[in-house]
Design a protein around this motif. Structure first.
Motif, PDB file in Angstrom:
ATOM      1  N   THR A  48       0.874  -1.168   0.000  1.00  0.00           N
ATOM      2  CA  THR A  48       0.000   0.000   0.000  1.00  0.00           C
ATOM      3  C   THR A  48       0.909   1.214   0.000  1.00  0.00           C
ATOM      4  OG1 THR A  48      -1.783  -1.136   1.157  1.00  0.00           O
ATOM      5  CG2 THR A  48      -1.780   1.270   1.263  1.00  0.00           C
ATOM      6  N   VAL A  49       0.665   2.126  -0.924  1.00  0.00           N
ATOM      7  CA  VAL A  49       1.512   3.305  -1.103  1.00  0.00           C
ATOM      8  C   VAL A  49       0.743   4.548  -0.658  1.00  0.00           C
ATOM      9  CG1 VAL A  49       2.751   4.713  -2.792  1.00  0.00           C
ATOM     10  CG2 VAL A  49       2.709   2.212  -3.029  1.00  0.00           C
ATOM     11  N   PHE A  50       1.384   5.392   0.151  1.00  0.00           N
ATOM     12  CA  PHE A  50       0.830   6.670   0.590  1.00  0.00           C
ATOM     13  C   PHE A  50       1.753   7.735   0.024  1.00  0.00           C
ATOM     14  CE2 PHE A  50      -1.725   8.760   4.024  1.00  0.00           C
ATOM     15  CZ  PHE A  50      -1.241  10.030   3.865  1.00  0.00           C
ATOM     16  N   GLU A  51       1.314   8.426  -1.027  1.00  0.00           N
ATOM     17  CA  GLU A  51       2.148   9.451  -1.654  1.00  0.00           C
ATOM     18  C   GLU A  51       2.091  10.733  -0.814  1.00  0.00           C
ATOM     19  OE1 GLU A  51       1.899   8.070  -6.299  1.00  0.00           O
ATOM     20  OE2 GLU A  51       0.426   9.543  -5.604  1.00  0.00           O
ATOM     21  N   PRO A  52       3.212  11.161  -0.234  1.00  0.00           N
ATOM     22  CA  PRO A  52       3.233  12.253   0.742  1.00  0.00           C
ATOM     23  C   PRO A  52       3.217  13.654   0.136  1.00  0.00           C
ATOM     24  CG  PRO A  52       5.428  11.373   0.466  1.00  0.00           C
ATOM     25  CD  PRO A  52       4.517  10.540  -0.407  1.00  0.00           C
ATOM     26  N   LYS A  53       2.111  13.972  -0.555  1.00  0.00           N
ATOM     27  CA  LYS A  53       1.986  15.308  -1.140  1.00  0.00           C
ATOM     28  C   LYS A  53       0.533  15.554  -1.524  1.00  0.00           C
ATOM     29  CE  LYS A  53       2.884  13.480  -5.717  1.00  0.00           C
ATOM     30  NZ  LYS A  53       3.693  13.441  -6.909  1.00  0.00           N
ATOM     31  N   VAL A  54       0.140  16.819  -1.529  1.00  0.00           N
ATOM     32  CA  VAL A  54      -1.185  17.175  -2.014  1.00  0.00           C
ATOM     33  C   VAL A  54      -1.267  16.779  -3.481  1.00  0.00           C
ATOM     34  CG1 VAL A  54      -2.756  19.094  -2.500  1.00  0.00           C
ATOM     35  CG2 VAL A  54      -1.494  19.042  -0.345  1.00  0.00           C
ATOM     36  N   GLY A  55      -2.342  16.122  -3.843  1.00  0.00           N
ATOM     37  CA  GLY A  55      -2.487  15.617  -5.210  1.00  0.00           C
ATOM     38  C   GLY A  55      -2.010  14.189  -5.364  1.00  0.00           C
ATOM     39  N   GLY A  56      -1.344  13.672  -4.339  1.00  0.00           N
ATOM     40  CA  GLY A  56      -0.911  12.277  -4.359  1.00  0.00           C
ATOM     41  C   GLY A  56      -2.084  11.350  -4.064  1.00  0.00           C
ATOM     42  N   TYR A  57      -1.788  10.086  -4.006  1.00  0.00           N
ATOM     43  CA  TYR A  57      -2.823   9.068  -3.785  1.00  0.00           C
ATOM     44  C   TYR A  57      -2.404   8.120  -2.684  1.00  0.00           C
ATOM     45  CZ  TYR A  57      -4.752  10.423  -8.311  1.00  0.00           C
ATOM     46  OH  TYR A  57      -5.306  11.132  -9.339  1.00  0.00           O
ATOM     47  N   ILE A  58      -3.402   7.435  -2.147  1.00  0.00           N
ATOM     48  CA  ILE A  58      -3.165   6.219  -1.382  1.00  0.00           C
ATOM     49  C   ILE A  58      -3.690   5.122  -2.285  1.00  0.00           C
ATOM     50  CG2 ILE A  58      -3.580   4.901   0.712  1.00  0.00           C
ATOM     51  CD1 ILE A  58      -4.294   7.551   2.117  1.00  0.00           C
ATOM     52  N   TYR A  59      -2.845   4.144  -2.548  1.00  0.00           N
ATOM     53  CA  TYR A  59      -3.293   3.073  -3.434  1.00  0.00           C
ATOM     54  C   TYR A  59      -2.661   1.753  -3.043  1.00  0.00           C
ATOM     55  CZ  TYR A  59       1.122   3.867  -5.990  1.00  0.00           C
ATOM     56  OH  TYR A  59       2.445   4.018  -6.343  1.00  0.00           O
ATOM     57  N   ASP A  60      -3.354   0.697  -3.443  1.00  0.00           N
ATOM     58  CA  ASP A  60      -2.858  -0.648  -3.240  1.00  0.00           C
ATOM     59  C   ASP A  60      -2.311  -1.157  -4.563  1.00  0.00           C
ATOM     60  OD1 ASP A  60      -3.742  -0.717  -0.559  1.00  0.00           O
ATOM     61  OD2 ASP A  60      -5.748  -1.337  -1.189  1.00  0.00           O
ATOM     62  N   ARG A  61      -1.195  -1.860  -4.483  1.00  0.00           N
ATOM     63  CA  ARG A  61      -0.618  -2.527  -5.656  1.00  0.00           C
ATOM     64  C   ARG A  61      -0.629  -4.024  -5.346  1.00  0.00           C
ATOM     65  NH1 ARG A  61       4.302  -0.092  -6.227  1.00  0.00           N
ATOM     66  NH2 ARG A  61       3.389   1.435  -7.611  1.00  0.00           N
ATOM     67  N   ALA A  62      -1.233  -4.790  -6.254  1.00  0.00           N
ATOM     68  CA  ALA A  62      -1.343  -6.234  -6.059  1.00  0.00           C
ATOM     69  C   ALA A  62      -0.098  -6.954  -6.534  1.00  0.00           C
ATOM     70  CB  ALA A  62      -2.568  -6.768  -6.801  1.00  0.00           C
ATOM     71  N   VAL A  63       0.005  -8.213  -6.158  1.00  0.00           N
ATOM     72  CA  VAL A  63       1.151  -9.030  -6.568  1.00  0.00           C
ATOM     73  C   VAL A  63       1.206  -9.189  -8.088  1.00  0.00           C
ATOM     74  CG1 VAL A  63       1.334 -10.263  -4.371  1.00  0.00           C
ATOM     75  CG2 VAL A  63      -0.140 -11.184  -6.178  1.00  0.00           C
ATOM     76  N   ASP A  64       0.061  -9.030  -8.770  1.00  0.00           N
ATOM     77  CA  ASP A  64       0.045  -9.138 -10.233  1.00  0.00           C
ATOM     78  C   ASP A  64       0.337  -7.802 -10.919  1.00  0.00           C
ATOM     79  OD1 ASP A  64      -2.302  -7.673  -9.932  1.00  0.00           O
ATOM     80  OD2 ASP A  64      -3.608  -9.228 -10.777  1.00  0.00           O
ATOM     81  N   GLY A  65       0.619  -6.746 -10.137  1.00  0.00           N
ATOM     82  CA  GLY A  65       0.941  -5.434 -10.688  1.00  0.00           C
ATOM     83  C   GLY A  65      -0.240  -4.503 -10.838  1.00  0.00           C
ATOM     84  N   PRO A  79       4.236  18.341  10.745  1.00  0.00           N
ATOM     85  CA  PRO A  79       3.783  17.110  11.384  1.00  0.00           C
ATOM     86  C   PRO A  79       2.383  17.239  11.980  1.00  0.00           C
ATOM     87  CG  PRO A  79       5.063  18.338  12.974  1.00  0.00           C
ATOM     88  CD  PRO A  79       4.983  19.186  11.707  1.00  0.00           C
ATOM     89  N   ASP A  80       1.599  18.205  11.507  1.00  0.00           N
ATOM     90  CA  ASP A  80       0.328  18.522  12.166  1.00  0.00           C
ATOM     91  C   ASP A  80      -0.902  17.782  11.659  1.00  0.00           C
ATOM     92  OD1 ASP A  80       1.590  20.472  13.829  1.00  0.00           O
ATOM     93  OD2 ASP A  80       1.612  21.829  12.110  1.00  0.00           O
ATOM     94  N   ARG A  81      -1.018  17.641  10.327  1.00  0.00           N
ATOM     95  CA  ARG A  81      -2.252  17.043   9.822  1.00  0.00           C
ATOM     96  C   ARG A  81      -2.091  16.534   8.405  1.00  0.00           C
ATOM     97  NH1 ARG A  81      -5.342  21.296   6.688  1.00  0.00           N
ATOM     98  NH2 ARG A  81      -7.293  20.230   6.917  1.00  0.00           N
ATOM     99  N   VAL A  82      -2.964  15.596   8.082  1.00  0.00           N
ATOM    100  CA  VAL A  82      -3.108  15.084   6.734  1.00  0.00           C
ATOM    101  C   VAL A  82      -4.599  14.873   6.501  1.00  0.00           C
ATOM    102  CG1 VAL A  82      -2.764  12.655   7.408  1.00  0.00           C
ATOM    103  CG2 VAL A  82      -2.312  13.364   5.066  1.00  0.00           C
ATOM    104  N   VAL A  83      -5.047  15.181   5.288  1.00  0.00           N
ATOM    105  CA  VAL A  83      -6.449  14.973   4.912  1.00  0.00           C
ATOM    106  C   VAL A  83      -6.451  14.211   3.599  1.00  0.00           C
ATOM    107  CG1 VAL A  83      -8.681  16.047   4.376  1.00  0.00           C
ATOM    108  CG2 VAL A  83      -7.120  17.164   6.001  1.00  0.00           C
ATOM    109  N   PHE A  84      -7.283  13.163   3.541  1.00  0.00           N
ATOM    110  CA  PHE A  84      -7.412  12.423   2.295  1.00  0.00           C
ATOM    111  C   PHE A  84      -8.859  12.043   2.053  1.00  0.00           C
ATOM    112  CE2 PHE A  84      -5.890   9.501   5.603  1.00  0.00           C
ATOM    113  CZ  PHE A  84      -6.788   8.445   5.560  1.00  0.00           C
ATOM    114  N   SER A  85      -9.179  11.869   0.778  1.00  0.00           N
ATOM    115  CA  SER A  85     -10.530  11.465   0.410  1.00  0.00           C
ATOM    116  C   SER A  85     -10.700   9.977   0.695  1.00  0.00           C
ATOM    117  CB  SER A  85     -10.776  11.733  -1.075  1.00  0.00           C
ATOM    118  OG  SER A  85      -9.913  10.931  -1.858  1.00  0.00           O
ATOM    119  N   TRP A  86     -11.949   9.561   0.784  1.00  0.00           N
ATOM    120  CA  TRP A  86     -12.289   8.140   0.919  1.00  0.00           C
ATOM    121  C   TRP A  86     -13.165   7.832  -0.281  1.00  0.00           C
ATOM    122  CZ3 TRP A  86     -10.617   4.453   4.182  1.00  0.00           C
ATOM    123  CH2 TRP A  86     -11.324   3.257   4.240  1.00  0.00           C
TER     124      TRP A  86
END
Length: 160
Positions: A48-65, A79-86
């Motif tokens: 699971t990747v958490f891209e540390p920037k506004v405009g980045g994504y949280i995404y899962d990468r499977a074993v099949d790519g 170090p105060d806050r992070v907001v992401f969509s669900w």
């Protein structure tokens, strides 16, 4: 409880770590505490990747790519806050319309130089439309944010 109150899930945990470390573990090791069984892909999750920037994504990468981008980073303020969509709807499928997604804000509050309160608020759950209560029940229940935060606190405690 009003519908508006039901559309918000709040959880918190206190960890024995400086605020900078608490933030870094949450954002940098998100895949280490996210349950692998929380998977919208057709193959097991490799990471699971958490891209540390506004405009980045949280995404899962499977074993099949294959990949599943299930969240967008809306605010990143170390170090105060992070907001992401669900971007996961009531049927536990990706929601393609950003107006039909909720958001998660995580605040990191230094209680002492070595102790941090982590406050998570998952809000606007009603934006998911019909059946939105299932999202609230899922993220607020034992296999949702309470599980994530317990695993996160365990990682912080391990000191890795």
């Amino acid at each position: 409880m009003t519908a508006q109150e039901a559309a918000v899930v709040r959880r918190r945990v206190v960890v024995e770590a400086p605020v900078e470390r608490a933030f870094a573990v949450f954002t940098g090791r998100f895949g280490d505490f996210k349950p692998a069984e929380h998977n919208l892909l057709h193959a097991p999750i490799a990471e699971t990747v958490f891209e540390p920037k506004v405009g980045g994504y949280i995404y899962d990468r499977a074993v099949d790519g294959s990949e599943c981008r299930w969240a967008r980073i809306l605010a990143f303020e170390p170090p105060d806050r992070v907001v992401f969509s669900w971007d996961i709807g009531p049927r536990w499928e990706l929601e393609g319309n950003p107006e039909n997604t909720s958001e998660v804000e995580v605040r990191f509050v230094a209680l002492t130089p070595q102790r941090t309160r982590v406050e998570l608020e998952h809000r606007h759950i009603d934006r998911h439309g019909p059946g939105w209560q299932a999202v609230g029940d899922g993220v607020g229940g034992g296999a949702g944010w309470p599980l994530y935060l317990a695993r996160y606190a365990g990682l912080v405690k391990e000191g890795r």
